[in-house]
Write a protein that holds these residues in place. Structure first.
Motif: not given
Lengths: 731, 318
Positions: A299-301, A303, A307, A310, B115, B117, B140
Motif C-alpha cells: 500500500a502507499n500509506r 492507516t 491497513g 485496505i 489506498d 492509486r 485497495d
C-alpha cells in the motif's frame, strides 16, 4: 562550489518509465552544464511516482572565460569576404590582427567569450531539458502546449552556496521555478520549502516520501520477507514486479493477505499470474511444499486500522479474480475429460494464423510433420515428438489462455498431464515456445527441442514463403527472434543439424499450404470469371489454369539460410567474434551446420588473436594479391604446386617444407573437425611465409623460377582456404 | 441530500451524490443520451464537445450496452447493460485529480482508511479515432475509475485538452456497499416501503437481452441497418452547409453522429452474434472510425465546435 537541486513535480508517472526518466534528466542537465563550461563533482537522480529529482554537487559558480582564435581571409581580400568573416566571428574590423604568413599577410580574430553565472546557464539548460524530454509517450493538458508525461505542476530549482540557497529563476509554459515541493498526496499534502539536498531528503521523509527508488524497493523486500518468514513462508522473487511496485508508491507499507482455500488447488502459475498481472501482488509460498498460500500487497500509506480495510478490499478483489480463474480451469478440465485435448483444440481450425498461411490447425499439422523429421538428429523418439507437437498448442483454445495469454504453454503442460500424456510430452508443451528472448533459458529435453525447433522453423519458412520478411526496424512477426531461437537451440544443445535439409522440408510444406489456399480461391473464382465472360472456351480455361499454376512463386532456402547467418553474426558479435571472421567461415562448405560453423569461427577467432595468426593474414593476403595479379596478367591459373628443384633460396625451400608439413597436419585435423589443430598448423606457416617474402622476389626475370614461385603461392592459398576463407578477413 | 460523511445505502444514492458533487463543482448535469452506446464517451457531450476551443464542463450518467458481456444476469459483475458516470471538463483544470478524489469522498470512500492509486492506463478508442493518456484509479487494488487526458478525437489533436473521468457505477457501488453479486445490490434505499434490488430492476432484462443478443437478433436486418446508417451519415454530411430553406449555415454534425453511434452499436450486436470474423472486425471498426472522423470534421465546422465566420463571409451574408 555551489550545489544544484532540481525537482520536477507532476501527476503520477508510469512506474515503468521512472528509472529511465531519472537517468535522462541527469544526462540532459549535466551534459548541458558541461557543454556550457560548468563542470561538477558528482550528480545523482531519483524518481518517485510524482517527482523526478536531480542533485548536482560541487558545480562551478560561473563558466570560465574562453578565447578562440580564428583565421580569416588574406589582408588584401575583397571587402565582402572580410565583412563576411567579421559577421561570422562577431568582431569589428579594428579588432582584427594582421599577421605575416608564408602565404602573405592574413587577418586573425580573437573571439573572447566571457564566463556566465551558473544560474543563467542552469535556467537555460533545464528549460531545454524539460521541453525536449524524451518520454516514451508524452501529453498536453489544459490549454497549454508543453508536453510532459502527465501534467507538470511545479519546478523546484535552487542553487546552494555558502551563504544559503537561492532559487534559479526560470519559467516553462507558465510554471515558475521555486524552492517548494509537496509531500505524500494523502499523508502530508502541504507544500514546504527546502534549502538543499540533505534538507530536501529529510523533509520529504518527514512528509512520508522515500525519495530513492532503491531504498523503497529494499524496504519493501525487507518487510515482505520478514512478514513471510514469521509465518514460515517465503516470498517468490520477482525483480521486475519489485521495481514496478516501488514505482507505484512513495511511502510503501507491506501487507500480507490470505488466499481463500477454495483457490489453493489452482496451478501455482495461475495464482501467480493472476495476482501479479492484475493486482501487482507478490506470491508467498510455503517453504516446504512450495505451494502458494498467501499474497503480499504494497500500500502507499499507513492507516489508523493498520491497513485492515485496505487488506480486506484487496482480498475481495483477488477472490473475484481467482473465482474467474477457477471457473476457467474447471471448465477446461471438463472439456478435456469430455472430448480430449484434440477435441479442445478443434476450434483452432477456425482460428486464422495468417490469411495466407492457413489456420492454427494447419500450422499445428505442419509443425507435427516437421517435428517428426527433426526428432532424429536431436535424439527424440519421432512418435513422441509428433504427439507433443500435435497437442502443444491445444491450450490456445482453452478458456484459461484466452483470459491469460501469458500462460500459453504452461497451461498446455497441465492440460497434457490431465489428458494422460507423459514421457516428456507435457514438458514439451510448456517449453516449445522457448527461448523467447536472448536471456530466456533454452530447452534441453530432446522432445522439447524437436518441437521448439519445428515451431520456429515453420514460422520462418511460412513467412518467407509469403514474402513477409523483416525489413529495417519492422519485424511484425518476430522472425528475428525466431531465428535467434533456432540458433540458440542448435548451438546450446550442440546439435549436428543440417539446416538446409529442414528448411527445404518446411518450405515445401508451407509453400504447399499457401498454394492450396490460393488455388482454392482461384479455382472457386474461376468458374464465375468464365461465366461472366459468357464462354466455355477451351483456351480460356487453359489460361485460367495457367494463371493458377503461375501463383507458385519459386523460393529457395539459401535466402533464409543467409538470414539465419545474419542473425548468427549478431549473436556472435555480442560474444566478441568479429563479423568478418564469421564471413570467412560461412563461405566454407557445410556452413548450414551452425554448430560446426561456430566451432570453426571460434577456432579462427582464437588463432587470429595470436601474433602468428594476425601476421599470417598479412602473408596470405600478400600471396593472394600477387598471385591474383599474375593470374590476371598471364591469363593462367597457377595451381600445380611448386617443384622444389626450381627453388633458389633457402627460404623458398623452407617454405616448401613448411607447406608440406602443414598440409599433412591440416588434412587429417579437418577430417576430424579439429579446427584448433588445423588453425594452429596454418598459423605455423607465418614464419616461413614472412621469411620467404623477405628474401625472395616472386617476379623473377627467370620465367621458370617465377612460375614456380607463383605455384608456391598458390599452395599457400589452397592450404589456407581449406581451413577458412581468409580472403574475407579485414585488415 | 444525505450526509456525505456517511456511507451511502443504495446504488441510486451513489449516483445522486455524484450528481450533487459535480453540480456543486460547476458541471452542467446532462441527461443520458437517448441512443444505445457502448460507453459514456460516445455521448456527443464528450466525443464532439471535446473538439474545438469552446470551454465545456458536463457530467452525466450514461446507460451503456456491451452485448458480448451479457451473462443472463448470472455473473456477479458482468452485464450487457450497465451504467457509467462520465465527467468531461475542457480545458482540464489543474486540480482535476483533487476534484476527482473529492468525488470519491462524496460517495463515502474514507480517504484515511483506503489506498488510492493512479496506475498507468492509456486509453484508445479505435472506433472513435481517439486516444489519451491517464490512469486507472485503484481503490485497495480495485479499479474504480478511468482518468484520461484526451489527446486526439476523431483524428483531431485536442486543443485545449479535455480531462475525462469515467466511473463504472455498478462495480464502484458494489465495492462501497460491500455487495458481492450485482443483482443483490440495493437499488433504492433498503428501508424504503418497496425496497428494490438491482436484480429486481435488471435481472429480467439481462436475461431477455442476452438471449436476443446472442441467438435471436436478425443478422441480415442488422447488416442492412449498418449499411443504411453508414449511408445516411455520409449523406447528411454531404449536404451543403447553407440550408436552402432558411438561408442559415447549418452543419448537421449531430444528426450525422447519431448515425455513427447507431452503426457502432449495430457492429457490437453483430459481434455478439458471432458473425464477424477476425479480419472483418478490423474492416468494420475502420468503417465506423471513418464516420466518426467525418462527424468530427463536421463538428469543427459548427459554431459550437469553434467555427467563426471570417470577415469576408460576414460581409457577403450581411
Amino acid at each position: 562550489m555551489p550545489d544544484l537541486l532540481i525537482e520536477l513535480f507532476s501527476e503520477e508517472i508510469p512506474a515503468r518509465m521512472q528509472s529511465r526518466a531519472a537517468a535522462d534528466l541527469k544526462k540532459l542537465v549535466t551534459d548541458g552544464l558541461v557543454e556550457a563550461g560548468l563542470t561538477y563533482a558528482s550528480a545523482a537522480a531519483f524518481a518517485t511516482p510524482r517527482r523526478l529529482t536531480l542533485t548536482v554537487e560541487g558545480m562551478l559558480a560561473q563558466s570560465p572565460t574562453t578565447r578562440e582564435e580564428r583565421k580569416g581571409p588574406k589582408a588584401d581580400a575583397p571587402d565582402k569576404a572580410i565583412e563576411g568573416f567579421l559577421r561570422g566571428a562577431g568582431v569589428t574590423r579594428d579588432q582584427l590582427e594582421q599577421r605575416e604568413t608564408p602565404k602573405g599577410p592574413v587577418l586573425f580574430a580573437t573571439i573572447e567569450r566571457p564566463g556566465r553565472p551558473a544560474p543563467d546557464i542552469v535556467a537555460e539548460v533545464l528549460e531545454q531539458a524539460i521541453r525536449g524530454f524524451p518520454w516514451p509517450k508524452a501529453m498536453r493538458w489544459g490549454a497549454g502546449s508543453l508536453r510532459w508525461v502527465r501534467p507538470l505542476h511545479s519546478i523546484l530549482c535552487i542553487m546552494v552556496g555558502d551563504d544559503g540557497a537561492e532559487v534559479v529563476p526560470l519559467e516553462v509554459d507558465g510554471i515558475a521555478s521555486g524552492d517548494t515541493t509537496r509531500g505524500h498526496r494523502f499523508l502530508s499534502p502541504d507544500a514546504f520549502s527546502v534549502t538543499g539536498f540533505d534538507d530536501y531528503c529529510a523533509r520529504l521523509k518527514r512528509a512520508h516520501v522515500v525519495l530513492d527508488p532503491a531504498e523503497r524497493a529494499q524496504g519493501i523486500w525487507h518487510d515482505a520477507t520478514n512478514l513471510a518468514f514469521a509465518g514460515g513462508l517465503e516470498v517468490v522473487e520477482d525483480a521486475g514486479l519489485l521495481a514496478e511496485v516501488a514505482g507505484l508508491v512513495e511511502w510503501p507499507v507491506v501487507l500480507m493477505g490470505q488466499i481463500d482455500d477454495a483457490f489453493l488447488g489452482l496451478p501455482p502459475e495461475v495464482l501467480q499470474t493472476s495476482m501479479k498481472e492484475h493486482q501487482k501482488f507478490f506470491s508467498v509460498r510455503a517453504a516446504k511444499t512450495g505451494r502458494i498460500e498467501r499474497f503480499i500487497t504494497v500500500a502507499n500509506r499507513t492507516t489508523a486500522d493498520q491497513g485492515a480495510t485496505i487488506l480486506a478490499g484487496n482480498q475481495r478483489v483477488l477472490s473475484a479474480r481467482l473465482a474467474d480463474a477457477k471457473f476457467f480451469w474447471e471448465n477446461d478440465l471438463r472439456t478435456i475429460k469430455a472430448v480430449g485435448l484434440e477435441g479442445m483444440a478443434a476450434p483452432l481450425a477456425e482460428v486464422t494464423f495468417h490469411n495466407k498461411l492457413g489456420s492454427q490447425a494447419d500450422r499445428v499439422a505442419r509443425i507435427a510433420a516437421l517435428a517428426r523429421e527433426i526428432a532424429v538428429p536431436v535424439g527424440a523418439k519421432p512418435d513422441l515428438a509428433t504427439e507433443a507437437a500435435r497437442i502443444a498448442k491445444a491450450d490456445l483454445a482453452s478458456e484459461m489462455v484466452y483470459e491469460f495469454p501469458e500462460l500459453q504453454g504452461t497451461m498446455g503442460k497441465y492440460y497434457a498431464e490431465a489428458a494422460g500424456h507423459d514421457d516428456g510430452v507435457p514438458q514439451a508443451c510448456a517449453e516449445h515456445y522457448s527461448p523467447l528472448g536472448p536471456s530466456d533459458a533454452v530447452p534441453t529435453a530432446p522432445i522439447s527441442v524437436a518441437v521448439a525447433l519445428a515451431d520456429k522453423i515453420d514460422t520462418l519458412t511460412g513467412f518467407w514463403a509469403i514474402d513477409e520478411k523483416p525489413t529495417g526496424s519492422k519485424d511484425p512477426f518476430a522472425l528475428r527472434r525466431a531465428a535467434l531461437g533456432v540458433i540458440r537451440l542448435v548451438l546450446e544443445n550442440d546439435l549436428k543439424f543440417e539446416m538446409n535439409h529442414f528448411l527445404k522440408k518446411s518450405l515445401l510444406s508451407a509453400e504447399i499450404q499457401r498454394l492450396v489456399i490460393h488455388r482454392k480461391k482461384e479455382i472457386e473464382e474461376a468458374p464465375n470469371a468464365l461465366l461472366k465472360m459468357g464462354t466455355t472456351d477451351e483456351t480460356l480455361i487453359m489460361e485460367v489454369r495457367e494463371a493458377v499454376e503461375d501463383t507458385k512463386i519459386g523460393i529457395d532456402q539459401s535466402d533464409l539460410l543467409s538470414f539465419l547467418h545474419d542473425r548468427l553474426k549478431v549473436y556472435l558479435r555480442e560474444q566478441g567474434i568479429r563479423h568478418d571472421i564469421i564471413d570467412a567461415c560461412i563461405a566454407m562448405e557445410g556452413s548450414d551446420d551452425l554448430s560446426l560453423l561456430v566451432k570453426r569461427a571460434r577456432a579462427l577467432d582464437a588463432v587470429l588473436r595470436t601474433d602468428d595468426g594476425e601476421n599470417l593474414i598479412q602473408g596470405f593476403k600478400r600471396a593472394n594479391n600477387i598471385l591474383s595479379q599474375a593470374e590476371a596478367a598471364d591469363g593462367v591459373e597457377y595451381s600445380f604446386g611448386g617443384d622444389i628443384k626450381f627453388c633458389e633460396a633457402e627460404e623458398e625451400r623452407a617454405l616448401f617444407a613448411a607447406l608440406d608439413a602443414a598440409e599433412a597436419r591440416i588434412g587429417p585435423a579437418m577430417a576430424q573437425q579439429d579446427f584448433a589443430t588445423a588453425m594452429s598448423a596454418m598459423a605455423a606457416l607465418r614464419g616461413p611465409i614472412d621469411a620467404f617474402f623477405e628474401a625472395v622476389q616472386v617476379n623473377s626475370d627467370n620465367g621458370t623460377v617465377r612460375r614456380n614461385r607463383l605455384n608456391l603461392l598458390s599452395s599457400i592459398r589452397k592450404i589456407c582456404l581449406t581451413v577458412a576463407d581468409l580472403s574475407r578477413i579485414d585488415g | 441530500m444525505s450526509d456525505v460523511s456517511t456511507t451511502p445505502r443504495s446504488f441510486q444514492e451513489i449516483i445522486l451524490r455524484l450528481q450533487a458533487y459535480w453540480a456543486q463543482k460547476g458541471c452542467a448535469i446532462l441527461q443520458p443520451y437517448d441512443m444505445e452506446v457502448g460507453a459514456g464517451t460516445f455521448h456527443p457531450a464528450t466525443t464532439l464537445r471535446s473538439l474545438g476551443t469552446q470551454p465545456w464542463a458536463a457530467a452525466y450518467v450514461q446507460p451503456s450496452r456491451r452485448p458480448t458481456d451479457g451473462r443472463y444476469g448470472e455473473n456477479p459483475n458482468r452485464l450487457q447493460h450497465y451504467y457509467q458516470y462520465q465527467v468531461l471538463i475542457k480545458p482540464s483544470p489543474p486540480d482535476l485529480q483533487a476534484l476527482y478524489l473529492g468525488s470519491l469522498e462524496a460517495i463515502g470512500v474514507d480517504m484515511d482508511l483506503h489506498d488510492i492509486r493512479f496506475v498507468e492506463d492509456d486509453w484508445e478508442s479505435p472506433t472513435l479515432g481517439a486516444w489519451g493518456l491517464g490512469w486507472e484509479v485503484w481503490c485497495d487494488g480495485m479499479e474504480v475509475s478511468q482518468f484520461t487526458y484526451f489527446q486526439q478525437v476523431g483524428g483531431y489533436d485536442c486543443h485545449p485538452v479535455s480531462g475525462e473521468l469515467t466511473y463504472g457505477l455498478e462495480r464502484l457501488a458494489m465495492y462501497i456497499l460491500g455487495v458481492d453479486h450485482v443483482m443483490d445490490m440495493p437499488f433504492n434505499d433498503p428501508g424504503a416501503s418497496i425496497p428494490l434490488s438491482y436484480g429486481d430492476v435488471f435481472r429480467q432484462t439481462e436475461e431477455e437481452y442476452a438471449r436476443w443478443n446472442f441467438d435471436v437478433a436478425n443478422t441480415e436486418v442488422l447488416l442492412r441497418h449498418f449499411v443504411e446508417a453508414e449511408q445516411e451519415c455520409k449523406s447528411i454530411l454531404g449536404q451543403a452547409h447553407d440550408d436552402p430553406k432558411t438561408g442559415k449555415r447549418i452543419v448537421m454534425a449531430h444528426p450525422a453522429y447519431d448515425q455513427c453511434i447507431k452503426a457502432s452499436h449495430i457492429f457490437n450486436l453483430l459481434d455478439a452474434r458471432g458473425v464477424i470474423s477476425v479480419t472483418e472486425r478490423q474492416a468494420y471498426i475502420g468503417r465506423v472510425r471513418t464516420l466518426a472522423k467525418m462527424c468530427a470534421d463536421a463538428f469543427v465546422q459548427t459554431r459550437a465546435g469553434g467555427w467563426v465566420p471570417d470577415a469576408a463571409d460576414e460581409k457577403a451574408t450581411a
